[in-house]
Design a protein around this motif. Sequence first.
Motif, PDB file in Angstrom:
ATOM      1  N   GLN A 225     -65.805  76.179 -12.847  1.00 53.46           N
ATOM      2  CA  GLN A 225     -66.544  77.413 -13.058  1.00 53.46           C
ATOM      3  C   GLN A 225     -65.572  78.583 -13.132  1.00 53.46           C
ATOM      4  O   GLN A 225     -64.628  78.669 -12.358  1.00 53.46           O
ATOM      5  CB  GLN A 225     -67.531  77.652 -11.908  1.00 53.46           C
ATOM      6  CG  GLN A 225     -68.646  76.617 -11.817  1.00 53.46           C
ATOM      7  CD  GLN A 225     -69.646  76.969 -10.727  1.00 53.46           C
ATOM      8  OE1 GLN A 225     -69.758  78.120 -10.321  1.00 53.46           O
ATOM      9  NE2 GLN A 225     -70.365  75.958 -10.243  1.00 53.46           N
ATOM     10  N   SER A 226     -65.825  79.489 -14.054  1.00 55.03           N
ATOM     11  CA  SER A 226     -64.920  80.624 -14.234  1.00 55.03           C
ATOM     12  C   SER A 226     -65.613  81.963 -14.018  1.00 55.03           C
ATOM     13  O   SER A 226     -64.977  83.006 -14.170  1.00 55.03           O
ATOM     14  CB  SER A 226     -64.310  80.591 -15.639  1.00 55.03           C
ATOM     15  OG  SER A 226     -65.331  80.647 -16.630  1.00 55.03           O
TER      16      SER A 226
ATOM     17  N   ARG B   7     -66.770  77.245  -6.850  1.00 56.07           N
ATOM     18  CA  ARG B   7     -66.514  78.506  -7.536  1.00 56.07           C
ATOM     19  C   ARG B   7     -65.224  79.086  -6.983  1.00 56.07           C
ATOM     20  O   ARG B   7     -65.082  79.295  -5.779  1.00 56.07           O
ATOM     21  CB  ARG B   7     -67.648  79.508  -7.330  1.00 56.07           C
ATOM     22  CG  ARG B   7     -67.294  80.901  -7.914  1.00 56.07           C
ATOM     23  CD  ARG B   7     -68.430  81.886  -7.882  1.00 56.07           C
ATOM     24  NE  ARG B   7     -69.525  81.397  -8.699  1.00 56.07           N
ATOM     25  CZ  ARG B   7     -70.613  80.825  -8.202  1.00 56.07           C
ATOM     26  NH1 ARG B   7     -70.738  80.674  -6.903  1.00 56.07           N
ATOM     27  NH2 ARG B   7     -71.573  80.400  -8.996  1.00 56.07           N
TER      28      ARG B   7
ATOM     29  N   LEU C  73     -57.347  81.911 -17.633  1.00 54.05           N
ATOM     30  CA  LEU C  73     -58.786  81.702 -17.775  1.00 54.05           C
ATOM     31  C   LEU C  73     -59.074  80.529 -18.705  1.00 54.05           C
ATOM     32  O   LEU C  73     -59.948  79.692 -18.430  1.00 54.05           O
ATOM     33  CB  LEU C  73     -59.438  82.983 -18.301  1.00 54.05           C
ATOM     34  CG  LEU C  73     -60.963  83.054 -18.244  1.00 54.05           C
ATOM     35  CD1 LEU C  73     -61.459  82.896 -16.821  1.00 54.05           C
ATOM     36  CD2 LEU C  73     -61.452  84.384 -18.824  1.00 54.05           C
TER      37      LEU C  73
ATOM     38  N   LEU D 132     -58.297  77.265 -16.863  1.00 53.64           N
ATOM     39  CA  LEU D 132     -59.312  76.989 -15.841  1.00 53.64           C
ATOM     40  C   LEU D 132     -60.552  76.382 -16.482  1.00 53.64           C
ATOM     41  O   LEU D 132     -61.129  75.408 -15.974  1.00 53.64           O
ATOM     42  CB  LEU D 132     -59.663  78.286 -15.099  1.00 53.64           C
ATOM     43  CG  LEU D 132     -60.489  78.135 -13.822  1.00 53.64           C
ATOM     44  CD1 LEU D 132     -59.667  77.484 -12.732  1.00 53.64           C
ATOM     45  CD2 LEU D 132     -60.996  79.501 -13.360  1.00 53.64           C
ATOM     46  N   GLN D 133     -60.961  76.933 -17.608  1.00 53.20           N
ATOM     47  CA  GLN D 133     -62.140  76.412 -18.304  1.00 53.20           C
ATOM     48  C   GLN D 133     -61.879  75.013 -18.853  1.00 53.20           C
ATOM     49  O   GLN D 133     -62.765  74.161 -18.842  1.00 53.20           O
ATOM     50  CB  GLN D 133     -62.540  77.375 -19.420  1.00 53.20           C
ATOM     51  CG  GLN D 133     -63.069  78.715 -18.899  1.00 53.20           C
ATOM     52  CD  GLN D 133     -63.197  79.769 -19.986  1.00 53.20           C
ATOM     53  OE1 GLN D 133     -62.572  79.657 -21.045  1.00 53.20           O
ATOM     54  NE2 GLN D 133     -64.003  80.803 -19.725  1.00 53.20           N
TER      55      GLN D 133
ATOM     56  N   HIS E 235     -56.602  78.302  -6.123  1.00 52.93           N
ATOM     57  CA  HIS E 235     -56.849  77.466  -7.297  1.00 52.93           C
ATOM     58  C   HIS E 235     -56.635  75.987  -6.961  1.00 52.93           C
ATOM     59  O   HIS E 235     -57.437  75.125  -7.328  1.00 52.93           O
ATOM     60  CB  HIS E 235     -55.934  77.873  -8.436  1.00 52.93           C
ATOM     61  CG  HIS E 235     -55.866  76.850  -9.538  1.00 52.93           C
ATOM     62  ND1 HIS E 235     -54.828  75.940  -9.641  1.00 52.93           N
ATOM     63  CD2 HIS E 235     -56.717  76.566 -10.560  1.00 52.93           C
ATOM     64  CE1 HIS E 235     -55.045  75.139 -10.672  1.00 52.93           C
ATOM     65  NE2 HIS E 235     -56.173  75.513 -11.250  1.00 52.93           N
TER      66      HIS E 235
ATOM     67  N   ILE F  94     -64.021  84.559 -11.629  1.00 51.03           N
ATOM     68  CA  ILE F  94     -62.738  85.166 -11.968  1.00 51.03           C
ATOM     69  C   ILE F  94     -63.003  86.533 -12.587  1.00 51.03           C
ATOM     70  O   ILE F  94     -63.639  86.639 -13.631  1.00 51.03           O
ATOM     71  CB  ILE F  94     -61.936  84.290 -12.949  1.00 51.03           C
ATOM     72  CG1 ILE F  94     -61.834  82.866 -12.420  1.00 51.03           C
ATOM     73  CG2 ILE F  94     -60.563  84.894 -13.192  1.00 51.03           C
ATOM     74  CD1 ILE F  94     -61.161  82.760 -11.060  1.00 51.03           C
TER      75      ILE F  94
END
Length: 799
Positions: free
Chosen positions: A484-485, A460, A475, A478-479, A446, A488
Amino acid sequence: MNCLRKGIVRPTIALRSSPLTALNARRHLANNGFFRVSEEVREALNSRKPVVALETTIYTHGFPYPENVALASLLESVVRVNGGVPATIGILDGIARVGMSPEEIIRLTESAGKKNTLKLSRRDLSYVCGLRLAGKTFNGGSTIAGTMLLAHLAGIKIFGTGGLGGVHRGAESSMDISADLTELGRTPVAVISSGCKSFLDIPRTLEYLETEGVGVGTFADGRKGDVNFPAFYSRDSGVKSPTTIADEIEAAAIIHAHNSLEIQSGLLFANPCPIEAAIPQGEMDSVIEEAIRQAEASGATGKDNTPFILAKIKELSKGKSIPVNRALIEANVRRATIVARELATLDVKQDQAQGRPSTHIPGVEQPSPVSSYVEYIPNIGSTLHRETTSTLPSYTSSADIVVAGALAVDFSCDYAPLPGSGNQIDPSFHTSNPAAIHQSLGGVAHNIAKAAHYLGSSVRLCSAIGDDLSGRAALSQLQSEGMQSDGIKVLSAPNRTAQYVAVNNADKDLTLAMADMSILESSTGASISDTWLSSPPNTPPRAVIVDANWTTEAIHMWLWYGKSVNALTAFEPVSMAKATRFFSPLATSDQATVFPNHLADIATPNLHELTALHNKAQDSDLFNSKSWFRVIDALGIPSSGLRVPLSVTTSPELVDQGIPQQSIKLLPFIPTLLTKLGPRGVLLTKLIRAGDPILSSPDEAQYVLARCGNNDPEVGGLYIRLFVPERILGPGEIISVNGIGDTFLGALAATITSGRRVEDAIPLAQRAAGLSLRSRESVSPELKSMNMNGSMDFEFAIR
């Protein structure tokens, strides 16, 4: 070392059944307010790696600053180069520390000679640790007795040092007997030293050790028959050794039996001073006699006696004793490490014989739980595609960089004591503690992806989370970061989102940490192919970066995927333990993973991870393959070697540590290595391809240390360059070291995929890492404002 091993046969393990032994082996002191074992040492002990204890009195009361720093660095390097984990033991700020960091060692060595820096044996430990609670803090170098005790409390079995204390001459009147001897009689640690100090009464010392039940032997060191017990500066003392030990394997077998029998006394293995450094016994005897005479005349007794005599020996020998002291300590530590390696092998084999699970065999990869992995490895240059029965979504959007690895939720729990609380520094165990708890999104992959994203690359992140509260929070975060998720994947129970919990004391120093990365540890080559690679994007990535939190099979699958789409492949080792996952029996055929068919184009280890990679390759016999020799021969290294040019291009210190040499040996497997050296910068070691313009560039000529002379169609030569930081941040400027190496790799990938050479990308990556050093975030948001033109006002060291 090959000479030492020639003709040696390892002993066979006899089966035994003793649940008490396994139980006792786990009875080691946990970290608390007085005693701390470093994370690296704990990890090494838990995974049965060879650990060697090192004392610190020699730094605080033997050598002046900064010579003591150089010696400390040398001895830790000797342990690492020979396949072990060093555990330097000392007391800092009233806390006994097993496995001191470089910063802690520097603090301790800087304090040498100060009033609050003491020489600490067993009797002194409770005093210096206890007074910390009363507001009085002491630093201290641990003596042999103190080091043995603390090593035993941590679970360390081997201790390498200089010379043992003993029975002083005239002890029948003065009762001056070193506590080292008593400690050997009651603490089950094996000590490797050059006998005892030569100014002591050696026959009475051996007699006292016999009374204490201490097993004593001397390494034959190539000699036949009975040998003398050494006299520190001299190889012979005129006193016959109780037993003779042929080599390290015999020593390890003795220690293994000693521990299996649960004998609660120690062992002493005497290692004669190296021949080239030793002083003849007759010459040394006259110096010692005069030093003792002057000590008696000056009234130097008790704890002042030994320092006085050593100082006089230095003076009377006109300084000849100092290089001998250094040489024998280095030789003892080297031998102790090899003994520890052999002992680790015996211990793990015993566990296997008893049916107990073991996480590590030195130099041996554990068998894969998957019956066949080869079917999941695509041919280089082919299009990777498998039909999938997974119901999880596959990604279809494109990205310049794919980063595969750990995405974790990090919790930092800082102890916040209530006013009037009895303990204002350390939290209490077995109860609830008030704290300030901070949650953030982390994980090596990450952080790498975030750094590249901040610098404008399309990235990605490919990782897995559980169908749980932490996973949903990860999640969402991250967004919110704009990343980009769709890489995951949400895995159902019992899979859990990776989490890292750090419990810090009131000074923000780590007290305890817990990491749960099991969601990646269960991955296989098949699961990577089915879950992430079943529907690859229309536009393949330019770079694929993999961290070592995956299993070996998964790491290889990601790297093979990168090769199949002609992307730059990079490997981030993560830690010493996980770095070795890069090598395994599944990827060590004579041709499959050697240049130009290598798996990873680039790797970014730190100093310790580089050594781990080197030792793993060496233990796996990869340096004896024909294809490895072909590449090394093609580099064009002259028969005279490269020590002088390496010292000029890098530094004599790095060459003495063997860092560039280890890098060169790994080039057939990883043709570009960027070794992170902390404040010393970044060492670039690169295999130059045949026809590369760098071979004819006058600006680069100083870094091209060898050129191919056998017309190999693939290999052009060897490029080595040290990128020294322009400015090193001071302690007050550094906010956090978390994520610095990750930031470096993310920035490096972003710069290379924008079209720059690795040589041009390194300075910008150093600058990015420097920004994160000054940030509370693992990856500094200031990276967003960096441009990619390579210009900068400053560079920073990365850790």
